[in-house]
Structures are given as C-alpha cells and as structure tokens.
Write a protein that holds these residues in place. Sequence first.
Motif, mmCIF file in Angstrom:
data_model
loop_
_atom_site.group_PDB
_atom_site.id
_atom_site.type_symbol
_atom_site.label_atom_id
_atom_site.label_comp_id
_atom_site.label_asym_id
_atom_site.label_seq_id
_atom_site.Cartn_x
_atom_site.Cartn_y
_atom_site.Cartn_z
ATOM 1 N N LYS A 205 0.816 -1.210 0.000
ATOM 2 C CA LYS A 205 0.000 0.000 0.000
ATOM 3 C C LYS A 205 0.854 1.266 0.000
ATOM 4 O O LYS A 205 0.314 2.367 0.097
ATOM 5 N N ASP A 206 2.178 1.105 -0.066
ATOM 6 C CA ASP A 206 3.078 2.258 -0.046
ATOM 7 C C ASP A 206 2.792 3.175 1.146
ATOM 8 O O ASP A 206 2.719 4.408 1.011
ATOM 9 N N THR A 207 2.627 2.571 2.301
ATOM 10 C CA THR A 207 2.251 3.339 3.490
ATOM 11 C C THR A 207 3.065 2.879 4.696
ATOM 12 O O THR A 207 3.308 1.677 4.863
ATOM 13 N N VAL A 208 3.449 3.850 5.502
ATOM 14 C CA VAL A 208 4.103 3.562 6.774
ATOM 15 C C VAL A 208 3.235 4.138 7.887
ATOM 16 O O VAL A 208 2.555 5.153 7.693
ATOM 17 N N TYR A 209 3.246 3.462 9.022
ATOM 18 C CA TYR A 209 2.377 3.835 10.132
ATOM 19 C C TYR A 209 3.192 4.110 11.392
ATOM 20 O O TYR A 209 4.268 3.548 11.591
ATOM 21 N N LEU A 210 2.640 4.970 12.223
ATOM 22 C CA LEU A 210 3.194 5.194 13.550
ATOM 23 C C LEU A 210 2.048 5.071 14.550
ATOM 24 O O LEU A 210 1.161 5.924 14.607
ATOM 25 N N GLN A 211 2.044 3.958 15.268
ATOM 26 C CA GLN A 211 1.054 3.753 16.325
ATOM 27 C C GLN A 211 1.599 4.359 17.609
ATOM 28 O O GLN A 211 2.671 3.964 18.073
ATOM 29 N N THR A 212 0.867 5.323 18.145
ATOM 30 C CA THR A 212 1.298 5.998 19.361
ATOM 31 C C THR A 212 0.340 5.648 20.486
ATOM 32 O O THR A 212 -0.868 5.881 20.388
ATOM 33 N N ASN A 213 0.857 5.059 21.552
ATOM 34 C CA ASN A 213 0.065 4.669 22.712
ATOM 35 C C ASN A 213 0.572 5.367 23.962
ATOM 36 O O ASN A 213 1.691 5.881 23.988
ATOM 37 N N SER A 214 -0.261 5.363 24.992
ATOM 38 C CA SER A 214 0.122 5.977 26.273
ATOM 39 C C SER A 214 0.689 7.374 26.059
ATOM 40 O O SER A 214 1.754 7.718 26.608
ATOM 41 N N LEU A 215 -0.009 8.159 25.288
ATOM 42 C CA LEU A 215 0.494 9.485 24.936
ATOM 43 C C LEU A 215 0.593 10.400 26.156
ATOM 44 O O LEU A 215 -0.234 10.322 27.084
ATOM 45 N N LYS A 216 1.598 11.249 26.115
ATOM 46 C CA LYS A 216 1.869 12.202 27.186
ATOM 47 C C LYS A 216 1.820 13.617 26.602
ATOM 48 O O LYS A 216 2.057 13.803 25.400
ATOM 49 N N PRO A 217 1.560 14.609 27.436
ATOM 50 C CA PRO A 217 1.562 15.985 26.920
ATOM 51 C C PRO A 217 2.860 16.355 26.212
ATOM 52 O O PRO A 217 2.838 17.120 25.230
ATOM 53 N N GLU A 218 3.963 15.801 26.656
ATOM 54 C CA GLU A 218 5.246 16.113 26.015
ATOM 55 C C GLU A 218 5.402 15.471 24.643
ATOM 56 O O GLU A 218 6.391 15.743 23.945
ATOM 57 N N ASP A 219 4.458 14.643 24.236
ATOM 58 C CA ASP A 219 4.460 14.102 22.876
ATOM 59 C C ASP A 219 3.827 15.079 21.878
ATOM 60 O O ASP A 219 3.837 14.815 20.667
ATOM 61 N N THR A 220 3.277 16.172 22.387
ATOM 62 C CA THR A 220 2.671 17.167 21.505
ATOM 63 C C THR A 220 3.710 17.725 20.543
ATOM 64 O O THR A 220 4.761 18.207 20.972
#
Length: 124
Positions: A76-91
């Motif tokens: 599909k010519d696609t890359v993914y980034l699954q982000t879990n347990s997000l923190k405010p500093e990930d903004t």
Amino acid sequence: QVQLVESGGGLVQAGGSLRLSCAASGRTFSTYTMGWFRQAPGKERAFVGTISWSGRITYYADSVKGRFTISRDNGKDTVYLQTNSLKPEDTAVYYCAASPIMGHVTTGRDFDFWGQGTQVTVSS
C-alpha cells in the motif's frame, strides 16, 4: 522523487492513542528506509524512529520506546506510527521521511524526502 503525505493527527487526552499514516507516491517505496520525526513548539526537530525497507528492523528513540510502534505495508506504499500511552510532552508536528540509506539512520540529513507533517496535541 517520493511524495509523502501524513494523516491521522489530532487532539487526544493523556494516556490515549493515535495512529498516524504516511502515504507515499513516486519512486519505489519499498526500497526506502522510512523514519518518523517530530517537532514541538520552540524546539528542534527530533528523531522518533525508523523502519527498514523490509519492515523487519525498527529502531526507536528512548523517549518513545515501548509506547510507539512503526510498521509499513509496502503493498500500500504506506508507513504507520502507532502511538500509545500518549503524554503531553508528545505534543508536536509529526513528519515522516524517506531515506535511501539501508542501515541505521537517525539524523534528518540522511533523509531525502519529507512530508508536510501532521499535528498531534496531547492534553493533560
């Protein structure tokens, strides 16, 4: 040339998850090492992680290890980034990038093509 378009960003509460996507077009996607970077307001762009052309090898910054996962679908010519347990500093604005280097790359100058970015905002 490789064109990259990110999507999937948004506003999420701390502890939540988002799945970012990066769709590629142009030259053969499967030959590139793909990376994710992010840039928070007032800060320099920072490395998040990479995935090899085959998808078998991934590497993450210490700040996201165990919480973020990179995957790719070469069909599909696609890359993914699954982000879990997000923190405010990930903004940050999250960017995907493509590198012709097959190996361990973590610096922006090793990536030839960049997307326009997608905003991720994590509220406390």
